[in-house]
Design a protein around this motif. Structure first.
Motif, mmCIF file in Angstrom:
data_model
loop_
_atom_site.group_PDB
_atom_site.id
_atom_site.type_symbol
_atom_site.label_atom_id
_atom_site.label_comp_id
_atom_site.label_asym_id
_atom_site.label_seq_id
_atom_site.Cartn_x
_atom_site.Cartn_y
_atom_site.Cartn_z
ATOM 1 N N TYR A 46 0.816 -1.213 0.000
ATOM 2 C CA TYR A 46 0.000 0.000 0.000
ATOM 3 C C TYR A 46 0.855 1.271 0.000
ATOM 4 O O TYR A 46 1.861 1.365 0.707
ATOM 5 N N ARG A 52 -8.061 0.550 -3.324
ATOM 6 C CA ARG A 52 -8.568 -0.821 -3.291
ATOM 7 C C ARG A 52 -7.544 -1.734 -2.631
ATOM 8 O O ARG A 52 -6.480 -1.980 -3.184
ATOM 9 N N LEU A 53 -7.890 -2.221 -1.454
ATOM 10 C CA LEU A 53 -6.989 -3.096 -0.703
ATOM 11 C C LEU A 53 -7.233 -4.556 -1.078
ATOM 12 O O LEU A 53 -8.349 -4.946 -1.426
ATOM 13 N N ASP A 54 -6.182 -5.358 -0.988
ATOM 14 C CA ASP A 54 -6.274 -6.794 -1.246
ATOM 15 C C ASP A 54 -6.117 -7.514 0.093
ATOM 16 O O ASP A 54 -5.008 -7.649 0.626
ATOM 17 N N CYS A 55 -7.236 -7.995 0.642
ATOM 18 C CA CYS A 55 -7.242 -8.579 1.988
ATOM 19 C C CYS A 55 -6.426 -9.858 2.056
ATOM 20 O O CYS A 55 -5.675 -10.087 3.020
ATOM 21 N N ARG A 56 -6.568 -10.729 1.045
ATOM 22 C CA ARG A 56 -5.849 -11.998 1.080
ATOM 23 C C ARG A 56 -4.339 -11.788 1.069
ATOM 24 O O ARG A 56 -3.599 -12.412 1.842
ATOM 25 N N SER A 57 -3.878 -10.907 0.204
ATOM 26 C CA SER A 57 -2.441 -10.641 0.128
ATOM 27 C C SER A 57 -1.945 -9.990 1.412
ATOM 28 O O SER A 57 -0.821 -10.252 1.870
ATOM 29 N N SER A 58 -2.790 -9.145 2.012
ATOM 30 C CA SER A 58 -2.401 -8.485 3.258
ATOM 31 C C SER A 58 -2.228 -9.495 4.381
ATOM 32 O O SER A 58 -1.271 -9.438 5.163
ATOM 33 N N LEU A 59 -3.172 -10.481 4.470
ATOM 34 C CA LEU A 59 -3.076 -11.505 5.508
ATOM 35 C C LEU A 59 -1.877 -12.420 5.277
ATOM 36 O O LEU A 59 -1.203 -12.844 6.213
ATOM 37 N N VAL A 64 0.030 -4.315 4.575
ATOM 38 C CA VAL A 64 -1.157 -3.801 3.889
ATOM 39 C C VAL A 64 -0.861 -3.755 2.397
ATOM 40 O O VAL A 64 0.067 -3.058 1.950
ATOM 41 N N SER A 66 -2.358 -3.490 -1.737
ATOM 42 C CA SER A 66 -3.437 -2.902 -2.540
ATOM 43 C C SER A 66 -3.351 -3.403 -3.970
ATOM 44 O O SER A 66 -2.289 -3.876 -4.426
#
Length: 298
Positions: A46, A52-59, A64, A66
């Motif tokens: 990020y 637009r965030l990417d939750c799967r990639s963040s986890l 964080v 995006s």
């Protein structure tokens, strides 16, 4: 010496515009259009301005992340810049210089994402005209020449400028009208602005340049007149029918602002109020407008 000072002044405007583009993300103007989403290009860490965030990639990464997108089509930004008499008022920065700064900002914003940019400057007639081009440097040179003229042109003919642009029948275009709007905003003007904004995948922004010190009200009552030079006289009537007689400068400015915003809402045109006395911070309202429009349709 005057030419040297002019080059330094224009260079400073260029540097500030480039700084704002780099600081607040490239391509933030995309959110103004009815269809601004393209295919997913990649996922990255990020950076400020990403929407637009990417939750799967963040986890998965613990950071964080995006998404970035490939735009569906190349867009245009068309700059409409008022060069009439009232634009030459100001202290540390005149409205004409502020207008050029806004124009440079959008020019570099377009160049950063390989969009085309067009330019029209006007007063009583069209002064500069350039159809949308990928040549960012050429548009910058036109703005520099526009600033270097330093002529106080008399009068404003916004209708001839809008009709010239409408004749191009542009689509996929963000129109940016830069002026202090010290001329009567009549129905014909609103109709033409609405035609621009309602073109295929088009959007429009009115960038309003203000200097509150110009406001004058004789005998402690605002008379609907503004300190101006466009008609070669001291005052120019705004002629808003719904502008009431009010006693203070702040109230008169607020009422004028509300009237103006209301009229632009009628033609589906977003607004950004730029105080030329704010110097380096004056473009922040415009940047906030673009950032806040990422998911809003006109």
């Amino acid at each position: 010496a005057m030419k040297k000072n002019l080059k330094i002044s224009f260079r400073n405007l260029e540097l500030l515009a480039k700084f704002l583009v780099k600081t607040h993300n490239q391509g933030i103007h995309w959110g103004l259009f009815p269809s601004s989403t393209g295919d997913i290009d990649s996922v990255r860490e990020y950076v400020p301005g990403d929407k637009r965030l990417d939750c799967r990639s963040s986890l998965r990464t613990g950071k964080v992340m995006s998404r970035t997108f490939i735009p569906e089509r190349q867009m245009n930004i068309f700059i409409i810049l008022d060069g009439s008499g009232s634009q030459f008022y100001g202290q540390s920065l005149t409205k004409i210089e502020a207008g050029v700064l806004v124009g440079l900002y959008f020019n570099f914003l377009a160049g950063a994402v390989n969009d085309r940019v067009g330019l029209l400057t006007f007063d009583q007639s069209v002064r500069t005209f350039c159809e949308p081009t990928l040549n960012e440097g050429y548009v910058s040179s036109l703005l520099m020449n526009f600033l270097s003229e330093r002529k106080i042109f008399r009068g404003t003919n916004s209708l001839i400028a809008l009709r010239k642009i409408l004749s191009l029948e542009l689509s996929d275009t963000l129109f940016v009208f830069i002026s202090d709007f010290y001329f009567p905003i009549e129905d014909k003007f609103l109709t033409l602005m609405k035609s621009l904004a309602f073109g295929k995948n088009n959007a429009a922004i009115a960038v309003i340049l203000v200097n509150k010190k110009e406001w004058a009200w004789p005998r402690q009552k605002f008379s609907g007149k503004l300190l101006d030079a466009e008609d070669n006289s001291k005052f120019l009537s705004v002629n808003f029918n719904d502008l009431k007689l009010i006693k203070s400068q702040e109230q008169s400015f607020s009422q004028w602002q509300k009237c103006l915003f209301k009229k632009f809402r009628q033609c589906h045109c977003r607004t950004a109020l730029i105080d030329v006395n704010q110097e380096k911070r004056m473009l922040f309202p415009l940047v906030r407008l673009l950032l806040n429009c990422s998911t809003v349709k006109l």
